[in-house]
Every structure is written in structure tokens, then in C-alpha cells.
Write a protein that holds these residues in place. Structure first.
Motif, PDB file in Angstrom:
ATOM      1  N   GLY A 377       0.700  -1.093  -0.163  1.00 24.30           N
ATOM      2  CA  GLY A 377       0.084  -0.116   0.076  1.00 24.30           C
ATOM      3  C   GLY A 377       0.904   1.121  -0.100  1.00 24.30           C
ATOM      4  O   GLY A 377       0.225   2.439   0.003  1.00 24.30           O
ATOM      5  N   LYS A 378       2.147   0.956   0.010  1.00 22.89           N
ATOM      6  CA  LYS A 378       3.201   2.480  -0.157  1.00 22.89           C
ATOM      7  C   LYS A 378       4.402   1.662  -0.852  1.00 22.89           C
ATOM      8  O   LYS A 378       4.465   0.539  -0.909  1.00 22.89           O
ATOM      9  CB  LYS A 378       3.415   2.876   1.319  1.00 22.89           C
ATOM     10  CG  LYS A 378       3.843   1.983   2.333  1.00 22.89           C
ATOM     11  CD  LYS A 378       4.429   2.700   3.702  1.00 22.89           C
ATOM     12  CE  LYS A 378       4.914   1.617   4.502  1.00 22.89           C
ATOM     13  NZ  LYS A 378       5.362   2.362   5.856  1.00 22.89           N
ATOM     14  N   ASP A 379       5.334   2.569  -1.075  1.00 18.89           N
ATOM     15  CA  ASP A 379       6.565   2.081  -1.731  1.00 18.89           C
ATOM     16  C   ASP A 379       7.363   1.458  -0.717  1.00 18.89           C
ATOM     17  O   ASP A 379       7.912   2.224   0.533  1.00 18.89           O
ATOM     18  CB  ASP A 379       7.159   3.612  -2.398  1.00 18.89           C
ATOM     19  CG  ASP A 379       6.560   3.878  -3.554  1.00 18.89           C
ATOM     20  OD1 ASP A 379       5.525   3.106  -4.075  1.00 18.89           O
ATOM     21  OD2 ASP A 379       6.904   5.152  -3.872  1.00 18.89           O
ATOM     22  N   CYS A 380       7.609   0.384  -0.870  1.00 17.45           N
ATOM     23  CA  CYS A 380       8.624  -0.244   0.219  1.00 17.45           C
ATOM     24  C   CYS A 380       8.998  -1.967  -0.486  1.00 17.45           C
ATOM     25  O   CYS A 380       8.011  -2.209  -1.004  1.00 17.45           O
ATOM     26  CB  CYS A 380       8.281  -0.530   1.265  1.00 17.45           C
ATOM     27  SG  CYS A 380       6.756  -1.452   1.619  1.00 17.45           S
ATOM     28  N   PRO A 381      10.280  -2.175  -0.449  1.00 17.87           N
ATOM     29  CA  PRO A 381      10.574  -3.382  -1.112  1.00 17.87           C
ATOM     30  C   PRO A 381      10.196  -4.542  -0.082  1.00 17.87           C
ATOM     31  O   PRO A 381      10.163  -4.366   1.038  1.00 17.87           O
ATOM     32  CB  PRO A 381      12.197  -3.194  -1.127  1.00 17.87           C
ATOM     33  CG  PRO A 381      12.436  -1.811  -0.850  1.00 17.87           C
ATOM     34  CD  PRO A 381      11.298  -1.196   0.092  1.00 17.87           C
ATOM     35  N   VAL A 382      10.184  -5.594  -0.544  1.00 18.44           N
ATOM     36  CA  VAL A 382      10.090  -6.694   0.117  1.00 18.44           C
ATOM     37  C   VAL A 382      11.588  -7.140   1.053  1.00 18.44           C
ATOM     38  O   VAL A 382      12.429  -6.886   0.648  1.00 18.44           O
ATOM     39  CB  VAL A 382       9.658  -8.189  -0.711  1.00 18.44           C
ATOM     40  CG1 VAL A 382       9.948  -9.288   0.315  1.00 18.44           C
ATOM     41  CG2 VAL A 382       8.591  -8.059  -1.665  1.00 18.44           C
ATOM     42  N   LYS A 383      11.257  -7.418   2.302  1.00 16.13           N
ATOM     43  CA  LYS A 383      12.261  -7.493   3.218  1.00 16.13           C
ATOM     44  C   LYS A 383      12.937  -8.823   3.070  1.00 16.13           C
ATOM     45  O   LYS A 383      13.058  -9.432   4.103  1.00 16.13           O
ATOM     46  CB  LYS A 383      11.928  -7.193   4.559  1.00 16.13           C
ATOM     47  CG  LYS A 383      11.606  -5.543   5.027  1.00 16.13           C
ATOM     48  CD  LYS A 383      12.587  -4.812   4.737  1.00 16.13           C
ATOM     49  CE  LYS A 383      13.867  -5.258   5.895  1.00 16.13           C
ATOM     50  NZ  LYS A 383      15.294  -4.420   5.489  1.00 16.13           N
ATOM     51  N   GLU A 384      13.481  -9.126   1.944  1.00 11.12           N
ATOM     52  CA  GLU A 384      14.028 -10.267   1.700  1.00 11.12           C
ATOM     53  C   GLU A 384      15.199 -10.127   0.435  1.00 11.12           C
ATOM     54  O   GLU A 384      14.906  -9.277  -0.305  1.00 11.12           O
ATOM     55  CB  GLU A 384      13.254 -11.415   1.090  1.00 11.12           C
ATOM     56  CG  GLU A 384      12.362 -11.851   1.855  1.00 11.12           C
ATOM     57  CD  GLU A 384      11.081 -12.869   1.280  1.00 11.12           C
ATOM     58  OE1 GLU A 384      11.403 -13.091   0.165  1.00 11.12           O
ATOM     59  OE2 GLU A 384      10.248 -13.484   2.069  1.00 11.12           O
ATOM     60  N   ASN A 385      16.270 -10.656   0.596  1.00 13.17           N
ATOM     61  CA  ASN A 385      17.171 -10.517  -0.410  1.00 13.17           C
ATOM     62  C   ASN A 385      17.712  -8.916  -0.368  1.00 13.17           C
ATOM     63  O   ASN A 385      17.808  -8.280  -1.887  1.00 13.17           O
ATOM     64  CB  ASN A 385      16.977 -10.925  -1.865  1.00 13.17           C
ATOM     65  CG  ASN A 385      16.603 -12.404  -1.643  1.00 13.17           C
ATOM     66  OD1 ASN A 385      17.133 -13.477  -1.550  1.00 13.17           O
ATOM     67  ND2 ASN A 385      14.921 -12.792  -2.056  1.00 13.17           N
TER      68      ASN A 385
END
Length: 419
Positions: A377-385
């Protein structure tokens, strides 16, 4: 100071409040591309409206911070008002200005809406009007508290922003519902700014890529999706062999359960090369390392090279203290504004300002896996890799020189733009 030539859309924003057709409207929202001229015409219109309609009242002008508000809005606005014959007295220490014209005097307070705690700053004041510059950068609690302060009869609301995610709360609750809220909605593009040359427009088209180009150049509310760095091309951005560098720095993302990733960077002929890396994943190796063990790995990474500075994950206080305790290297905490940092890294990659050694296998692997979280729902990367990705972001935001940052200016947060 001469008044600029206005486009038709700017003229509309300047005069909508005195048009009987819109007398029933409670405010206006302007969004669109960067450098489209919306901020200047909106702030000037807001001040002129206030001076024409009220006397002895209080108004609020809000930015993400008071510093950014002064830089992006207030400084030029004061000059414009003075050129129109108004008297402006700014009280910098108290964050307000008094404007006098035609026997009327009103006060304009300056507020910053940078976090959830900012709502308390504006609570309790009674306002006759409100201008929110770059409203998408403010928390919802601050915006709603500021709107609730406008209780004087005839008060109106003025919103200004560049686009963000289509799922952003301001898009969903205000722009999409502007009719129900009795607000005018006006969309700007660069073509609505008559002072912008064709060459400058072309430069903006070159400097943005992907979702950020669609937002800041085309003015679209668009979601980030897929790979965070789709412009990373192994053929263009991975190098073999050794590079003779004239300076070295290190970037560190620190983890205990999560991986730790350190990058050794060297500069040569204006390009930064990630010449080697240290990457340790305790879940892969089945053993956690202590701060001292990670420090030993850092020393092995650096070897006999003279490192100017180490920039480190700001949350890794124990590791920062470990480096300081040994007294061998200088270390500073990194800036951790994720989206801003990603924009800078994107520009570095696309313009060939950073390259990655084939030895940095974990960084190369993460470039192919680092993705946006489409459900957030907002700009953020997946907290993986994301561990090498984080240390690369720390490097770019800390060690790109001032001269090199000139090409980044279109990608910085709204705080640093003068739209």
C-alpha cells in the motif's frame, strides 16, 4: 521583482476563489509532475486570497519540515508579495509572518508535518485557511488535525503534491473523493510551466526511469512493481579483473540472525567500483558471529588498502562501537531513507556511476531478486534479499561527492526540490 508569465492552468489556480462558479467549493488540490509550476502559483494565490477575504485572522502553511517549507515556498512567496506592494514581517524564531495590505493584517504560521507526533504542534489553533505543500509526505494524523483547525466561516483548504502510489491514503481519501468533499482537482504537467525550456524537459525525461519517471515526469499515480533495479544489466554493470583506484570506502549492513553484507568500494576516473564484499549468513553457516568476528571479516575485506570512511547500518550501534573501539577506521551511521536511497542508486546504475565486480556474487544475486512489495500500500521493497542492497544504498547516499550529486537533483525527496 517582475511577475512571471502564467499558463492558463496556473491562472486558474490563481483566480478560482474569486470566480462565482466555484464560490461553493471548500478548497483545491493540485498534483502532477515535478517542475510543473503548481507550487508557486498555489502559494501566491493562497496568500492573495487570504489578504482579500480576511483581516486579523490566522492561517497555516505546512510542509514536511519548516526548513523545507521556507526553502520551497516561503522565501520566494515573500518576494512576490512585496513586489505586489504588501508588507511582510517574518518572525523566524517563532515560525510565522505577518502580512499587511490595504489596511488589513493577517498572520501566517509555518508548520512541519514530518511524523505522527507533528499533529500535536498544530492542535488547538483556529485557522481561516490552510496550505499543505507536498501533502503526500505528511502523516495522515497531521493532515486531518490541520484540516480540523479550519473552523472560521469562509475558510478554505489548499493541497499540493507530486504523485505517489495509487494506494496512498491521500489519493484514496482526498483526490478520489474530491467531488464529495467539494474540492477542485487540477492536474499539472511540465507543459503547464511556461518558464521550463524544452531542453530542461528533455533532461528530466532522461534522468528518471520506470515508476519514478511515470510519477515525476508524466505526473501519474502509479505503483512500483517488479524488480527494484530493472535497469541493472550484468553485461553493462559487472566487471572482471582488478581496477586501480585512487580512494576506498566501505559500506556495511549488519545482521545477527539476518545476513551481514559489507562492500569495499574504490573510485577510479569518476566511477565507483564494488571491488570486493564480505557476506555472512548465519542461517546458511549454522552459526552466528559476534561483533568481533564480523570486525575481523571487515579487516580481511579491507586488507592493506587505505579506507577513508566506513558507513554502517544506523541500527547496528554495537558494531559501530566495536569499530570505534579498535580505533583503526573512521565510521559514521548511514542515512536510512529507503525510497530516496533507491532513487539515487537507480540513477547511479543507469548512468554507469557504479559497477560491481564479478567476485561480489551475493550483491549480483540480490540485484536479480530484490523486488517491490506490491501489497504494502506504499513504496517499500520486500524485506528479503536486501542486505547487499541496503549496504549499496548506504554507500551511494554517503559517498557520492557533491559534484556528482548534480545529476541526482531530480530524484531527491521533495524536501530538496524548489518546485
Amino acid at each position: 521583482m517582475s511577475m512571471p508569465v502564467f499558463s492558463n492552468k496556473q491562472l486558474f489556480v490563481m483566480h478560482w476563489w474569486c470566480n462565482p462558479r466555484y464560490s461553493h467549493m471548500d478548497g483545491i488540490i493540485c498534483d502532477g509532475s515535478v517542475r510543473s509550476g503548481k507550487t508557486m502559483c498555489m502559494s501566491l494565490s493562497f496568500a492573495v486570497w487570504a489578504m482579500c477575504r480576511f483581516d486579523g485572522r490566522s492561517f497555516a502553511m505546512c510542509g514536511k519540515t519548516v526548513v523545507s517549507l521556507r526553502r520551497n515556498v516561503v522565501t520566494e512567496l515573500i518576494l512576490r508579495l512585496q513586489s505586489m506592494g504588501m508588507t511582510v514581517r517574518e518572525k523566524v524564531s517563532a515560525n510565522y509572518m505577518d502580512v499587511t495590505y490595504g489596511g488589513r493584517r493577517n498572520r501566517f504560521y509555518f508548520f512541519g508535518g514530518k511524523d505522527e507526533g507533528s499533529a500535536s504542534l498544530i492542535q488547538g489553533i483556529t485557522l481561516a485557511g490552510l496550505l499543505l505543500d507536498e501533502v503526500v509526505l505528511m502523516p495522515r494524523s497531521f493532515v486531518e488535525q490541520a484540516v480540523a483547525r479550519c473552523s472560521v466561516a469562509g475558510s478554505k483548504l489548499w493541497f499540493n503534491c507530486n504523485p505517489d502510489s495509487p494506494y496512498h491514503w491521500f489519493k484514496k481519501e482526498w483526490i478520489d473523493k474530491h467531488d464529495a468533499k467539494k474540492l477542485i482537482y487540477t492536474h499539472f504537467t511540465m507543459n503547464d510551466n511556461p518558464t521550463l525550456s524544452r531542453a530542461v524537459k528533455m533532461r528530466y525525461n532522461r534522468l528518471y526511469t520506470g515508476a519514478f519517471r511515470r510519477r515525476f515526469v508524466l505526473g501519474e499515480w502509479t505503483a512500483t512493481e517488479g524488480l527494484v533495479y530493472p535497469m541493472f544489466d550484468p553485461v553493462k554493470h559487472i566487471f572482471k579483473g582488478n581496477i586501480d583506484c585512487d580512494r576506498y570506502v566501505v559500506s556495511c549492513d549488519y545482521g545477527t540472525v539476518n545476513p551481514s553484507s559489507f562492500g569495499l568500494w574504490g573510485q577510479s576516473a569518476g566511477t565507483w567500483y564494488r571491488v570486493d564484499e564480505y557476506y555472512y549468513d548465519s542461517r546458511v553457516h549454522g552459526k552466528r558471529r559476534t561483533d568481533e568476528e564480523h570486525y575481523e571479516g571487515l579487516c580481511r575485506l579491507i586488507g592493506d588498502k587505505k579506507v577513508e570512511m566506513i558507513v554502517c547500518d544506523p541500527s547496528a550501534q554495537s558494531f559501530i562501537q566495536c569499530i570505534q573501539r579498535h580505533g583503526r577506521y573512521s565510521v559514521v551511521p548511514a542515512k536510512n531513507d529507503v525510497v530516496w536511497g533507491i532513487r539515487l542508486v537507480s540513477d547511479c546504475i543507469r548512468l554507469g556511476r557504479i559497477k560491481i565486480s564479478e567476485k561480489c556474487t551475493d550483491a549480483i544475486r540480490e540485484f536479480s531478486l530484490y523486488r517491490w512489495d506490491e501489497k504494502a500500500g506504499k513504496d517499500c521493497p520486500v524485506k528479503e534479499n536486501d542486505h547487499a542492497m541496503d549496504d549499496i544504498r548506504y554507500f551511494v547516499t554517503a559517498f557520492v561527492s557533491q559534484s556528482e550529486r548534480d545529476f541526482f537533483v531530480m530524484s531527491l525527496d521533495r524536501d530538496t526540490e524548489n518546485l
